[in-house]
Design an enzyme around this catalytic site. Structure first.
Site, short mmCIF file in Angstrom:
data_model
loop_
_atom_site.label_atom_id
_atom_site.label_comp_id
_atom_site.label_asym_id
_atom_site.label_seq_id
_atom_site.Cartn_x
_atom_site.Cartn_y
_atom_site.Cartn_z
N GLN A 182 -3.95 -1.59 9.93
CA GLN A 182 -3.93 -2.92 9.30
C GLN A 182 -4.52 -3.96 10.26
O GLN A 182 -4.12 -4.05 11.42
CB GLN A 182 -2.49 -3.29 8.93
CG GLN A 182 -2.36 -4.59 8.16
CD GLN A 182 -3.06 -4.57 6.80
OE1 GLN A 182 -3.00 -3.58 6.07
NE2 GLN A 182 -3.75 -5.65 6.47
N LYS B 22 0.84 -1.20 0.00
CA LYS B 22 0.00 0.00 0.00
C LYS B 22 0.88 1.26 0.00
O LYS B 22 0.61 2.21 -0.73
CB LYS B 22 -0.92 0.00 1.23
CG LYS B 22 -2.01 -1.07 1.14
CD LYS B 22 -2.76 -1.25 2.46
CE LYS B 22 -3.73 -2.42 2.39
NZ LYS B 22 -4.37 -2.74 3.68
N ASP C 206 -10.51 3.36 4.76
CA ASP C 206 -10.94 1.96 4.69
C ASP C 206 -12.46 1.84 4.72
O ASP C 206 -13.01 0.78 4.43
CB ASP C 206 -10.35 1.16 5.87
CG ASP C 206 -9.07 0.43 5.49
OD1 ASP C 206 -8.85 0.19 4.28
OD2 ASP C 206 -8.29 0.09 6.40
#
Ligand code: NDP
Length: 321
Positions: free
Chosen positions: A102, A58, A125
């Site tokens: 994460q 990412k 997200d």
């Protein structure tokens, strides 16, 4: 390879590359208009190798499109208070437009409390309840990257959804539920299946578009796929047993060769060759949905950067425009 590849392949790698170059152009336009390049902070707690790999990809993708990327690697025994303080700092940091934590987090940490602490305007997200609510209310917000990527893949490969029956297998907060919301918003008739669904194969066979997000290697087979259906495989699983690899990939020299070299191969939640024999179109694993997840995270970060700077200059055709 077997007869399976009668189905058209939905090429996620190509679509993701297209989106990434659009994001790069968007970042360039933003800075040309006097704005600052959007910044993404990724928080990694502990040293799980898969999580480290995801965060690394990412960060690299961010840099490739001209965005600022910051990776915070924190110890596995971090306390809830310390992680919350980190999130608070990032919420307050003017150079950071997107924050991702994460998952999964180590067991001592309360995942929901952390995700709910992220500023919804930086929640790229799309897991904060405010963004979840906005999705279901058709209001602007952030949509989780994986289901958003599936929608872009379907749109850009010309798969019609209006009036079609879409069946989603899986009801997680990350994939299944937002997937259902997005398909519904495109006027598909949506059925969501899960572990208690009775006669899953019969329900799946009624799908024009079948999305598998189950987390079980090759579970969706020929008996789940009606002739002419479009099959989207979100799953990412690793096969390490030769017996399994030979069962799913008999005659597939490429996969068998990869297993000989590496001792493992990736498989989705769909038994690709069995399903492809019935499907009109299907995503491969790897190279299907996977590359789109990162591409859509970049789209969300660009959107966050624009919104936070009051410079909403998306060009037509861009996702989220
Ligand atoms: P979860 O484990 O959170 O959810 C799995 C879902 O599948 C649950 O809703 C569960 O039902 C359902 N399920 C499990 N077993 C069965 C069964 N036998 N029959 C019907 N339904 C079943 O997984 P995620 O949604 O997070 O991920 C799904 C897959 O997608 C995984 O392979 C994951 O690795 C992959 N993934 C890929 C991404 C990408 O970038 N391509 C990103 C995110 C995930 P119930 O709710 O009843 O337990």
């Amino acid at each position: 390879m077997t007869e399976a590849t009668q189905a058209n392949l939905l090429d996620g790698t190509a679509v993701a590359a297209e989106i990434r170059s659009e994001v790069a152009a968007g970042v360039a336009a933003l800075t040309a208009a006097g704005g600052r390049a959007p910044g993404l902070a990724a928080v990694l707690v502990g040293d799980d190798p898969a999580s480290r790999r995801y965060v690394g990809s990412k960060a690299k993708a961010c840099e490739e499109v001209g965005m600022l990327s910051r990776v915070l690697t924190l110890p596995a025994d971090l306390s809830q208070a310390d992680l919350e303080a980190t999130v608070d700092d990032l919420n307050a940091d003017p150079a950071i437009d997107g924050i991702l934590v994460q998952l999964p987090l180590p067991k001592q940490l309360d995942e929901d409390a952390i995700l709910h602490r992220i500023d919804p305007g930086k929640d790229v997200d799309g897991f904060h309840p405010e963004n979840v609510g906005h999705l279901w209310l058709d209001l602007p917000g952030f949509v989780p990257a994986t289901p958003a990527g599936v929608m872009e893949l379907l749109r850009r490969t010309g798969v019609e959804l209006e009036g079609k029956h879409a069946v989603v297998v899986g009801r997680s907060h990350i994939v299944g539920k937002p997937m259902a919301a997005l398909l519904l918003a495109e006027n598909a008739t949506v059925t969501v299946c899960h572990s208690r669904t009775r006669d899953l194969a019969a329900v799946c066979r009624r799908a024009d578009v079948l999305v598998a997000a189950v987390g079980r290697a090759g579970m969706i087979g020929a008996e789940h796929v009606a002739p002419g259906a479009v099959v989207v495989d979100v799953g990412i699983n690793v096969l390490t047993e030769r017996e399994d690899v030979e069962r799913f990939f008999a005659g597939d020299e490429k996969k068998l060769g990869a297993f000989e070299r590496r001792g493992s191969v990736l498989i989705g939640d769909v038994d690709f060759h069995a399903a492809a024999a019935n499907a009109a179109a299907i995503t491969p694993v790897p190279g299907g949905v996977g590359p789109l997840t990162i591409a859509m995270l970049l789209v969300n970060t660009l959107t966050a950067g624009r919104r936070r700077q009051g410079l909403e200059i998306a060009s037509a055709g861009e996702p989220g425009a």
